[in-house]
Design an enzyme around this catalytic site. Structure first.
Site, mmCIF file in Angstrom:
data_model
loop_
_atom_site.group_PDB
_atom_site.id
_atom_site.type_symbol
_atom_site.label_atom_id
_atom_site.label_comp_id
_atom_site.label_asym_id
_atom_site.label_seq_id
_atom_site.Cartn_x
_atom_site.Cartn_y
_atom_site.Cartn_z
ATOM 1 N N GLU A 110 0.840 -1.197 0.000
ATOM 2 C CA GLU A 110 0.000 0.000 0.000
ATOM 3 C C GLU A 110 0.876 1.248 0.000
ATOM 4 O O GLU A 110 1.942 1.279 0.620
ATOM 5 C CB GLU A 110 -0.908 -0.014 1.236
ATOM 6 N N ASP A 112 -0.074 5.387 0.596
ATOM 7 C CA ASP A 112 -1.242 6.177 1.011
ATOM 8 C C ASP A 112 -1.019 7.675 1.040
ATOM 9 O O ASP A 112 -0.020 8.160 1.583
ATOM 10 C CB ASP A 112 -1.649 5.808 2.449
ATOM 11 N N GLU A 114 -3.660 10.169 2.908
ATOM 12 C CA GLU A 114 -4.908 10.256 3.665
ATOM 13 C C GLU A 114 -5.070 11.680 4.177
ATOM 14 O O GLU A 114 -4.130 12.270 4.718
ATOM 15 C CB GLU A 114 -4.907 9.269 4.842
#
Length: 328
Positions: A110, A112, A114
């Protein structure tokens, strides 16, 4: 080495060479939504505008919403312009990220971005993180403020992912660089991933460790997306035996690394806006993870910002679970 391992090695090398020679988002083809993405969840809380190049993701009492790229990528440059919801947004999380959790449930990768909402009068915060091979127990979060109000207008958020490094950009300003080290082993994202964008209710943890929840009297919360860039090497999601890289003639200018002027911008950003880095968290990690390069000035500034977390003083601190922010 079997045929699959050999193919994967060749695919990695080809994609790394390809990515390093390509350009920033302003030089890359802008896709319509239907060219690159598909509806993920949220029913009519996902709305494609008439131009076909802009999307609204909404969160209300019923559901959040999200979309996903049609292709699986191994390395590339991925970008979108995003305008975040305004006013009271505590508990709301908007995410723009890469993952392969639907394929590799127990050892997923992953990368990310956010965006963490806040109470009225407080600014959105942005968090970056990576996982490799299911290494969710080792959080590699960093968190920052921004030098602008992300609710006033669109801003470009981009991920450059190669075999050797990952760079996060905000408006073409690098804000974080992760260099692959031998000691990271499988913790570095190395398997093909798809792109996702979502808005969802994270009242449990997103704002002050869950102190402030989503208040649906301010709903719907709408995140706006446009200027989609998906520029990389696609891979077959089942056999990983096919490879298609975008035409190099469509783009130019992505550097092999961060230039001197870019590094100065990155250092300036981190000095002014970084609020948390796992490398300096002495409560979570008595010894920093092996890939961390400690900057004494960063360490001292963060220690003043939060003596308990970054100075190793007494206090209660919650570790990160997958897709959770660290409470600071």
């Amino acid at each position: 080495m079997n045929k699959m391992q050999t193919f994967h090695l060749i695919l990695v090398l080809l994609c790394s060479v390809f990515v390093l020679g390509h350009g920033f988002s302003r030089n890359l083809p802008i896709l319509s939504f239907d060219e690159g993405y598909s509806h993920l969840f949220g029913d009519d809380n996902l709305m494609v505008l008439k131009d076909g190049k802009s999307v609204h993701l909404s969160l209300d009492e019923r559901t959040g919403s999200g979309f996903v790229s049609q292709d699986l990528y191994l390395h590339g440059f991925f970008s979108a312009s995003i305008k975040l919801p305004s006013d009271y947004t505590a508990g709301v999380v908007v995410a723009f990220y890469m993952s392969n959790g639907d394929i590799f449930e127990k050892n997923h990768d992953e990368i990310d971005f956010e965006f963490l909402g806040n109470i009225r009068g407080k600014e959105w915060r942005i968090q970056t993180n990576i996982y490799g091979n299911g290494s969710t127990k080792v959080g590699r979060e960093e968190r920052y403020g921004l030098w602008f109000d992300p609710t006033d207008d669109f801003h470009q958020y981009s991920i450059l992912w190669t075999h050797t490094h990952i760079i996060f950009y905000v408006d073409d300003v690098p804000i974080r660089e992760i260099k692959r080290t031998e000691s990271m082993g499988g913790d570095y994202p190395s398997k093909p991933m798809t792109l996702y964008a979502t808005i969802w209710d994270a009242s449990e943890w997103a704002t002050n460790g869950g102190k402030y929840k989503v208040n649906y009297k301010y709903a719907p919360y709408i995140a706006e997306f446009s200027n989609f860039v998906l520029h990389g090497c696609t891979a077959d999601p089942i056999e990983l035996t096919s490879l298609k890289c975008d035409d190099a003639s469509n783009a130019n200018g992505i550097p092999k690394g961060i230039t001197t002027s870019q590094r100065a911008k990155m250092e300036g950003f981190r000095k002014k806006h970084m609020q948390y880095s796992y490398c300096y968290d002495k409560i979570r990690y008595k010894t920093p993870p092996s890939e961390c390069v400690i900057n004494p000035k960063e360490a001292e500034r963060l220690k003043k910002f939060d003596p308990v977390t970054f100075g190793g003083g007494r206090g209660h601190h919650h570790g990160k679970r997958h897709r959770r922010a660290v409470d600071i």
